[in-house]
Write an enzyme that holds these catalytic residues in place. Structure first.
Site, short mmCIF file in Angstrom:
data_model
loop_
_atom_site.label_atom_id
_atom_site.label_comp_id
_atom_site.label_asym_id
_atom_site.label_seq_id
_atom_site.Cartn_x
_atom_site.Cartn_y
_atom_site.Cartn_z
N ARG A 1 -27.67 -64.55 153.52
CA ARG A 1 -27.35 -65.02 152.16
C ARG A 1 -28.22 -64.39 151.07
NH1 ARG A 1 -26.90 -69.86 155.03
NH2 ARG A 1 -24.72 -70.36 155.42
N LYS B 1 -24.83 -53.76 140.46
CA LYS B 1 -23.54 -53.73 141.18
C LYS B 1 -23.75 -53.08 142.53
CE LYS B 1 -19.95 -53.55 137.64
NZ LYS B 1 -18.83 -52.73 137.15
N GLU C 1 -22.50 -38.77 134.24
CA GLU C 1 -22.80 -40.15 133.83
C GLU C 1 -23.78 -40.16 132.64
OE1 GLU C 1 -21.01 -42.57 135.17
OE2 GLU C 1 -20.86 -42.34 137.36
N LYS D 1 -27.66 -47.90 129.82
CA LYS D 1 -27.11 -48.79 130.85
C LYS D 1 -27.84 -50.13 130.83
CE LYS D 1 -25.15 -49.55 135.17
NZ LYS D 1 -24.52 -49.01 136.35
N GLU E 1 -20.24 -58.56 133.67
CA GLU E 1 -19.05 -57.88 133.18
C GLU E 1 -17.97 -58.84 132.73
OE1 GLU E 1 -18.26 -54.05 135.09
OE2 GLU E 1 -16.11 -54.38 134.75
N ARG F 1 -19.77 -55.04 129.17
CA ARG F 1 -20.22 -54.16 130.25
C ARG F 1 -19.11 -53.23 130.72
NH1 ARG F 1 -23.85 -55.27 135.70
NH2 ARG F 1 -23.55 -53.17 136.51
N ASN G 1 -17.38 -48.33 132.26
CA ASN G 1 -16.36 -47.72 133.11
C ASN G 1 -15.57 -46.63 132.39
OD1 ASN G 1 -16.97 -49.43 135.29
ND2 ASN G 1 -15.73 -51.06 134.38
N HIS H 1 -13.60 -43.97 134.24
CA HIS H 1 -13.58 -44.34 135.66
C HIS H 1 -12.24 -44.80 136.19
CE1 HIS H 1 -17.85 -43.81 135.38
NE2 HIS H 1 -18.06 -44.20 136.62
N HIS I 1 -11.90 -42.75 139.40
CA HIS I 1 -11.78 -43.33 140.74
C HIS I 1 -10.47 -42.91 141.41
CE1 HIS I 1 -14.85 -46.83 140.09
NE2 HIS I 1 -15.43 -45.70 140.40
N HIS J 1 -17.97 -38.20 142.88
CA HIS J 1 -17.81 -39.25 141.88
C HIS J 1 -18.04 -38.69 140.46
CE1 HIS J 1 -17.86 -43.24 140.12
NE2 HIS J 1 -18.97 -42.91 139.49
N1 LIG Z 1 -23.34 -49.50 141.55
C1 LIG Z 1 -23.09 -48.84 140.43
O1 LIG Z 1 -23.23 -49.37 139.32
C2 LIG Z 1 -22.63 -47.42 140.53
C3 LIG Z 1 -22.59 -46.62 139.38
C4 LIG Z 1 -22.22 -45.29 139.50
C5 LIG Z 1 -21.89 -44.77 140.74
N2 LIG Z 1 -21.92 -45.58 141.84
C6 LIG Z 1 -21.58 -45.05 143.15
O2 LIG Z 1 -22.55 -44.06 143.49
C7 LIG Z 1 -21.95 -43.15 144.41
C8 LIG Z 1 -22.26 -41.74 144.00
O3 LIG Z 1 -23.66 -41.57 144.05
P1 LIG Z 1 -24.29 -40.11 144.20
O4 LIG Z 1 -23.65 -39.21 143.23
O5 LIG Z 1 -25.75 -40.30 144.17
O6 LIG Z 1 -23.76 -39.61 145.63
P2 LIG Z 1 -24.42 -39.67 147.08
O7 LIG Z 1 -25.17 -40.91 147.29
O8 LIG Z 1 -23.32 -39.33 148.03
O9 LIG Z 1 -25.47 -38.48 147.04
C9 LIG Z 1 -25.00 -37.16 146.93
C10 LIG Z 1 -25.53 -36.27 148.06
O10 LIG Z 1 -26.89 -35.94 147.77
C11 LIG Z 1 -27.72 -36.26 148.86
N3 LIG Z 1 -29.02 -36.61 148.28
C12 LIG Z 1 -29.33 -37.68 147.50
N4 LIG Z 1 -30.58 -37.56 147.03
C13 LIG Z 1 -31.08 -36.40 147.50
C14 LIG Z 1 -32.33 -35.71 147.35
N5 LIG Z 1 -33.29 -36.18 146.55
N6 LIG Z 1 -32.50 -34.55 148.01
C15 LIG Z 1 -31.51 -34.03 148.79
N7 LIG Z 1 -30.30 -34.62 148.94
C16 LIG Z 1 -30.10 -35.79 148.32
C17 LIG Z 1 -26.99 -37.37 149.60
O11 LIG Z 1 -27.38 -37.42 150.94
C18 LIG Z 1 -25.54 -36.93 149.43
O12 LIG Z 1 -25.20 -35.96 150.38
C19 LIG Z 1 -20.47 -43.45 144.43
O13 LIG Z 1 -20.16 -44.18 145.60
C20 LIG Z 1 -20.28 -44.33 143.21
O14 LIG Z 1 -19.18 -45.21 143.34
C21 LIG Z 1 -22.29 -46.87 141.75
ZN LIG Z 2 -19.77 -43.84 137.79
#
Ligand SMILES: NC(=O)c1ccc[n+]([C@@H]2O[C@H](COP(=O)([O-])OP(=O)(O)OC[C@H]3O[C@@H](n4cnc5c(N)ncnc54)[C@H](O)[C@@H]3O)[C@@H](O)[C@H]2O)c1
Ligand SMILES: [Zn+2]
Length: 294
Positions: A52, A74, A116, A160, A170, A174, A178, A181, A185, A197
């Site tokens: 939980r 999120k 972003e 942000k 949201e 908030r 998006n 997005h 998406h 992404h």
């Molecule tokens: N929760 C939220 O508010 C929110 C907001 C925006 C995006 N997201 C989510 O985030 C995700 C995208 O995140 P992302 O772009 O970081 O992608 P990701 O987490 O897939 O990372 C991209 C790649 O870089 C590698 N990597 C990360 N840090 C590294 C480092 N320092 N050195 C070497 N390699 C590294 C990872 O292993 C991966 O292969 C999506 O799923 C998206 O939906 C969430």
């Molecule tokens: Zn995003």
């Protein structure tokens, strides 16, 4: 955890539960999410639900996770039907973003994170756009002047943080985060997650500006400025023609950014003036998708 959006699933969360139980992890523990946004989203959801809920610290290591995914609480995973369909609001007790992790980030991931940053500029911080227009922000150059990158990242985080503090769950404003997005998406999903992404968001920002101009909310010059910025940042502008407009439109239907069965879009009246609407005719969306397809 294995890398990649295709692992942002309930199966991976289950795997985390198993490992926590095997290690005798209890409710006094703190889970640390060390990685990009995928790791942050999965780990955050595991922390929100394990026994939980246990404390969570986000340690984002990608640019995208630093400026966006790690901030605001999120968390969640994807279902085959669409992205982020299961999740929870889980505020971390702390977020530690250290730019010293970035030199190993693949350059294409750095570039994706800039989408972003640009989004945050468009929503609420015209000075971010000016900085993006004045500097050179590819990964090697940015690493050479870390103080400049650090202040850009800080400014993007502040946008942000301010929006989320205003409306953590949201209920209203908030949703402007998006921007790009609903399109983004759908593009990611229909591409089978071969498009990152941040790349989907980049195309989505152009589409949102195009749709805004078509519906008379802003001048077409805004789309041009966004396109020039994306070009500068080496981000894609156009939607690959392999992604059929009809398929993209259908995928938008499973996006949770809809209200009472209607698709919701974030549109722009200008820079710093984003708003949410569900009054967008299907024909206008399809026409934007066709226009931007190449
Ligand atoms: N929760 C939220 O508010 C929110 C907001 C925006 C995006 N997201 C989510 O985030 C995700 C995208 O995140 P992302 O772009 O970081 O992608 P990701 O987490 O897939 O990372 C991209 C790649 O870089 C590698 N990597 C990360 N840090 C590294 C480092 N320092 N050195 C070497 N390699 C590294 C990872 O292993 C991966 O292969 C999506 O799923 C998206 O939906 C969430
Ligand atoms: Zn995003």
């Amino acid at each position: 955890l294995p890398a990649g959006e295709q692992h942002k699933t309930l199966a991976t969360v289950r795997d985390i539960y198993d490992q926590l139980l095997a290690a005798g992890f209890d409710r006094q523990g703190t889970v640390v999410a060390l990685g990009g946004g995928v790791v942050g989203d999965i780990t955050g959801f595991a922390a929100a639900t394990y026994m939980r809920g246990v404390d969570l610290v986000q340690c984002p290591t990608s640019l995208l996770a630093m400026v966006d995914a790690s901030i605001g609480g999120k968390s969640g995973v994807d279902l085959p039907q669409g992205k982020n369909l299961v999740g929870a609001f889980k505020q971390p007790v702390a977020v530690l973003a250290d730019l010293a992790t970035l030199p190993t980030l693949p350059p294409a991931e750095f570039v994706a994170g800039m989408a972003e940053v640009l989004k945050h500029g468009l929503i609420a911080a015209p000075h971010i756009l000016n900085r993006l227009e004045q500097g050179i922000w590819d990964a090697p150059t940015a690493m050479e002047s870390l103080p400049a990158l650090q202040s850009l990242v800080t400014e993007a985080i502040q946008v942000k943080r301010d929006v989320v503090q205003d409306d953590p769950f949201e209920q209203g404003r908030r949703a402007v985060l998006n921007l790009g997005h609903t399109f983004g998406h759908a593009i990611e999903q229909v591409s089978g997650y071969t498009i990152r992404h941040g790349e989907g968001v980049a195309m989505g920002l152009v589409a949102a500006a195009h749709l805004s101009a078509t519906l008379g909310h802003c001048s077409p010059a805004l789309q041009q400025r966004i396109e020039q910025l994306l070009q500068r940042l080496h981000l894609p502008l156009k939607i690959p023609s392999a992604l059929a407009p009809e398929s993209l439109y259908q995928a938008m239907g499973s996006d949770k950014k809809k209200a009472a069965g209607k698709l919701r879009f974030v549109l722009l009246r200008g820079i710093g003036d984003a708003f949410v609407t569900d009054e967008v005719p299907e024909a206008a969306v399809l026409s934007t998708l066709r226009k931007l397809s190449h």
